[in-house]
Scaffold this active site. Structure first.
Site, PDB file in Angstrom:
ATOM      1  N   ASN A 204       0.709  -1.262   0.040  1.00 42.74           N
ATOM      2  CA  ASN A 204       0.067   0.007  -0.132  1.00 42.74           C
ATOM      3  C   ASN A 204       0.877   1.268  -0.043  1.00 42.74           C
ATOM      4  O   ASN A 204       2.251   1.240  -0.029  1.00 42.74           O
ATOM      5  CB  ASN A 204      -0.850  -0.041   1.227  1.00 42.74           C
ATOM      6  CG  ASN A 204      -0.302  -0.075   2.583  1.00 42.74           C
ATOM      7  OD1 ASN A 204       0.816   0.469   2.749  1.00 42.74           O
ATOM      8  ND2 ASN A 204      -0.825  -0.415   3.603  1.00 42.74           N
ATOM      9  N   THR A 227      -2.038   0.330  -9.187  1.00 48.11           N
ATOM     10  CA  THR A 227      -1.916  -0.503 -10.399  1.00 48.11           C
ATOM     11  C   THR A 227      -2.765   0.194 -11.495  1.00 48.11           C
ATOM     12  O   THR A 227      -3.844   0.878 -11.192  1.00 48.11           O
ATOM     13  CB  THR A 227      -2.382  -1.875 -10.256  1.00 48.11           C
ATOM     14  OG1 THR A 227      -1.832  -2.781 -11.184  1.00 48.11           O
ATOM     15  CG2 THR A 227      -3.951  -2.188  -9.726  1.00 48.11           C
ATOM     16  N   GLN A 249      -9.093  -5.574 -13.787  1.00 49.61           N
ATOM     17  CA  GLN A 249      -8.158  -4.479 -13.300  1.00 49.61           C
ATOM     18  C   GLN A 249      -8.613  -3.412 -12.394  1.00 49.61           C
ATOM     19  O   GLN A 249      -7.801  -2.903 -11.292  1.00 49.61           O
ATOM     20  CB  GLN A 249      -7.219  -4.216 -14.270  1.00 49.61           C
ATOM     21  CG  GLN A 249      -6.442  -5.184 -14.988  1.00 49.61           C
ATOM     22  CD  GLN A 249      -5.541  -5.999 -14.138  1.00 49.61           C
ATOM     23  OE1 GLN A 249      -4.472  -5.523 -13.513  1.00 49.61           O
ATOM     24  NE2 GLN A 249      -5.647  -7.323 -14.116  1.00 49.61           N
ATOM     25  N   HIS A 252      -8.706  -3.753  -8.436  1.00 50.07           N
ATOM     26  CA  HIS A 252      -7.849  -3.730  -7.823  1.00 50.07           C
ATOM     27  C   HIS A 252      -7.790  -2.728  -6.490  1.00 50.07           C
ATOM     28  O   HIS A 252      -7.321  -2.881  -5.420  1.00 50.07           O
ATOM     29  CB  HIS A 252      -6.310  -3.514  -8.550  1.00 50.07           C
ATOM     30  CG  HIS A 252      -5.411  -4.702  -8.826  1.00 50.07           C
ATOM     31  ND1 HIS A 252      -4.854  -5.340  -8.240  1.00 50.07           N
ATOM     32  CD2 HIS A 252      -5.472  -5.002 -10.162  1.00 50.07           C
ATOM     33  CE1 HIS A 252      -4.168  -6.219  -9.195  1.00 50.07           C
ATOM     34  NE2 HIS A 252      -4.687  -6.034 -10.294  1.00 50.07           N
ATOM     35  N   GLU A 319       1.151   0.470 -16.538  1.00 50.39           N
ATOM     36  CA  GLU A 319       1.947  -1.011 -16.094  1.00 50.39           C
ATOM     37  C   GLU A 319       1.625  -2.067 -16.771  1.00 50.39           C
ATOM     38  O   GLU A 319       2.385  -2.808 -17.255  1.00 50.39           O
ATOM     39  CB  GLU A 319       1.344  -0.934 -14.709  1.00 50.39           C
ATOM     40  CG  GLU A 319       2.046  -2.328 -13.859  1.00 50.39           C
ATOM     41  CD  GLU A 319       1.081  -2.295 -12.616  1.00 50.39           C
ATOM     42  OE1 GLU A 319       1.514  -3.159 -11.851  1.00 50.39           O
ATOM     43  OE2 GLU A 319       0.244  -1.837 -12.418  1.00 50.39           O
ATOM     44  N   HIS A 320       0.457  -2.352 -17.242  1.00 51.97           N
ATOM     45  CA  HIS A 320      -0.313  -3.381 -18.161  1.00 51.97           C
ATOM     46  C   HIS A 320      -0.647  -2.811 -19.359  1.00 51.97           C
ATOM     47  O   HIS A 320      -1.770  -2.064 -19.279  1.00 51.97           O
ATOM     48  CB  HIS A 320      -1.327  -4.204 -17.462  1.00 51.97           C
ATOM     49  CG  HIS A 320      -0.815  -4.299 -15.801  1.00 51.97           C
ATOM     50  ND1 HIS A 320      -1.445  -3.919 -14.625  1.00 51.97           N
ATOM     51  CD2 HIS A 320      -0.164  -5.522 -15.375  1.00 51.97           C
ATOM     52  CE1 HIS A 320      -1.246  -4.544 -13.621  1.00 51.97           C
ATOM     53  NE2 HIS A 320      -0.340  -5.447 -14.196  1.00 51.97           N
ATOM     54  N   ASP A 353      -0.650 -11.710 -14.063  1.00 55.44           N
ATOM     55  CA  ASP A 353      -0.557 -11.469 -12.606  1.00 55.44           C
ATOM     56  C   ASP A 353      -0.494 -12.718 -11.744  1.00 55.44           C
ATOM     57  O   ASP A 353      -0.090 -12.743 -10.882  1.00 55.44           O
ATOM     58  CB  ASP A 353      -1.882 -10.795 -12.139  1.00 55.44           C
ATOM     59  CG  ASP A 353      -1.989  -9.445 -12.373  1.00 55.44           C
ATOM     60  OD1 ASP A 353      -0.962  -8.813 -12.979  1.00 55.44           O
ATOM     61  OD2 ASP A 353      -2.884  -8.880 -12.415  1.00 55.44           O
ATOM     62  N   GLU A 407      41.991  17.884 -16.447  1.00 56.38           N
ATOM     63  CA  GLU A 407      40.939  18.218 -15.544  1.00 56.38           C
ATOM     64  C   GLU A 407      41.329  18.992 -14.399  1.00 56.38           C
ATOM     65  O   GLU A 407      40.580  19.252 -13.458  1.00 56.38           O
ATOM     66  CB  GLU A 407      40.189  16.676 -15.284  1.00 56.38           C
ATOM     67  CG  GLU A 407      39.519  16.106 -16.480  1.00 56.38           C
ATOM     68  CD  GLU A 407      38.959  14.798 -16.016  1.00 56.38           C
ATOM     69  OE1 GLU A 407      38.183  14.281 -16.500  1.00 56.38           O
ATOM     70  OE2 GLU A 407      39.632  14.054 -15.237  1.00 56.38           O
ATOM     71  N   HIS A 412      45.326  12.190  -9.568  1.00 53.83           N
ATOM     72  CA  HIS A 412      45.082  10.973 -10.589  1.00 53.83           C
ATOM     73  C   HIS A 412      46.281  10.704 -11.516  1.00 53.83           C
ATOM     74  O   HIS A 412      46.624   9.788 -11.850  1.00 53.83           O
ATOM     75  CB  HIS A 412      43.845  11.549 -11.175  1.00 53.83           C
ATOM     76  CG  HIS A 412      42.469  11.050 -10.470  1.00 53.83           C
ATOM     77  ND1 HIS A 412      42.112  11.607  -9.331  1.00 53.83           N
ATOM     78  CD2 HIS A 412      41.589  10.349 -10.597  1.00 53.83           C
ATOM     79  CE1 HIS A 412      40.973  11.223  -9.043  1.00 53.83           C
ATOM     80  NE2 HIS A 412      40.717  10.244  -9.630  1.00 53.83           N
TER      81      HIS A 412
END
Length: 435
Positions: A204, A227, A249, A252, A319-320, A353, A407, A412
């Site tokens: 959640n 979702t 869906q 959900h 998402e889907h 799913d 640089e 280095h």
């Protein structure tokens, strides 16, 4: 023609972010300071559960015994599909090496993270499939320790089917603790658990916010919102199937968007006519969720052609994404932004799913524009290495020294200089960046 909205959403899917953030931040801070005792205090408050936090082998065996054999067979079927798909995914990333210049070899290794924490929702619905998706992929990746965490129900504990799915998936520990306190326990290594290196799984808004706050201290799969699902359908689509898939869906949650994008007005209107009756036919909780989601968040969009439909879908980055239209190969090649794609009427989001093998932990709220869903790769670190002969290091040292000085990073440069001086005494090198 452009896009024509035959139905437009009146709300957008978002949580009460400031209030949720402050609540979660406080809980996390108190549990980190108070340890096991504070986590148990929150468990008693929110889960109304005071049983064992970490299930014993005997408790797992007893829970598994409560699962009907037919359901066990279905769970094993889904687990096998997810496992085989994850194994194939893992084979696409391998250790490798390449000789960059003569004498200098570089390579990569794919190393699984040590400890994974898998959150399995168990509130409104018992997400058996989430246990399969998260635990199985972690096991295939090679994680040394996997904790499955799920909210217990008062006087019952974790749903037996979730325990069974997590157990056959390969969980080393199954934890009866939900919400922020469960996420915190895995992250902070409470109750004798190893500290999780990565947290995965849906949850959640409080679970999602906990993962957001903890990200950086621990890896996460993604920050998931409600979702969402989009269907692309043309005139040949079956309106009953399209409407049923949208409703499936929407159940959900009250804030789960569903979208229909089509180039056929007659189909759109028929689907809109069918949806209310399909919602009314659902059980009460499902019906209430689907009704609110359809009323407040659903959209039906009419486009002029399939290219416009595809562009609309990519902009939503669902998402889907389901395609119920002709020429499926065209859509597969054209579409670029989605969590998981379902091509043709013969498959559906519900299949993905639960049981086809592809993972159902997927990016929401437009995140599919930049990331994919949970996979075996999420549990793995792609790291690099290198080894060189002295001669092989010569051209690299020269380039490193000159680039570093340009640089302004003199330290280095000197790390390269000292090697050139040691390996090639008596030679003079041009170590300045300007000719």
């Amino acid at each position: 023609m452009g896009r024509t909205y035959l139905k437009k959403a009146t709300l957008t899917a978002k949580s009460d972010a400031p209030e949720v953030h402050e609540t979660v931040r406080t809980i996390l801070a108190e549990i980190e300071a108070g340890g096991d005792a504070k986590a148990m205090e929150y468990a008693a408050k929110f889960d109304r559960y005071e049983g064992n936090v970490l299930l014993t082998a005997e408790e797992i065996e007893a829970a598994c015994a409560l699962v009907p054999e037919k359901l066990k067979a279905d769970i094993r079927f889904a687990h096998d599909n997810v496992k085989r798909f994850a194994e194939k995914q893992k084979s696409t990333v391998s250790d490798m090496e390449i000789e960059i210049v003569p004498g200098l070899v570089a390579g990569q290794r794919a190393i699984p993270v040590d400890a994974a924490g898998c959150y399995v929702p168990g509130g409104r619905y018992s997400h058996i499939a989430s246990a399969i998706m998260t635990v199985t992929t972690a096991k295939v990746a090679g994680c040394r320790h996997i904790t499955a965490c799920s909210p217990p129900r008062p006087g019952v504990g974790v749903a037996p089917a979730i325990v069974y799915a997590a157990h056959i998936g390969g969980a080393d520990q199954i934890m009866a603790m939900g919400g922020v306190q469960g996420v915190a326990a895995m992250t902070f290594g409470l109750f004798g658990l190893p500290r999780a290196n990565i947290l995965v799984g849906p949850g959640n808004q409080f679970v999602a916010e906990a993962k957001r706050i903890l990200f950086g201290r621990v890896g996460i799969d993604m920050i998931a919102g409600p979702t969402d699902s989009l269907i692309l359908a043309d005139a040949q689509a079956d309106p009953v199937v399209v409407a049923t898939d949208l409703v499936s869906q929407a159940e959900h949650g009250y804030n789960s968007p569903v979208w229909l994008v089509t180039d056929d007005r007659a189909l759109a209107e028929k689907v809109m006519e069918l949806v209310p009756g399909l919602i009314d036919d659902l059980p009460e909780v499902n019906r209430d969720n689907a009704f609110a989601a359809w009323r407040d968040y659903a959209e039906v969009i009419l486009c002029s052609n399939r290219e416009e439909m595809a562009a609309c879908s990519d902009a939503y980055a669902p998402e889907h994404l389901t395609v119920q239209a002709e020429d499926l190969d065209w859509w597969l090649e054209r579409l670029t932004c989605y969590g998981s794609l379902f091509l043709g009427e013969e498959t559906t989001v519900s299949y993905g799913d639960k049981a086809t093998g592809t993972n159902h932990v997927l990016p929401t709220s437009g995140a599919a524009s930049y990331t994919g869903g949970l996979s075996v790769h999420k549990y793995m670190k792609i790291v690099t290495w290198q080894r060189s002969t002295r001669e092989g290091s010569r051209p690299v040292a020269l380039a490193t020294a000159r680039i570093s000085r340009l640089e302004g990073m003199e330290g280095h440069a000197r790390a390269a200089d000292v090697r050139l001086a040691k390996y090639f005494p008596g030679e003079n090198f041009d170590l300045t960046p300007h000719g």
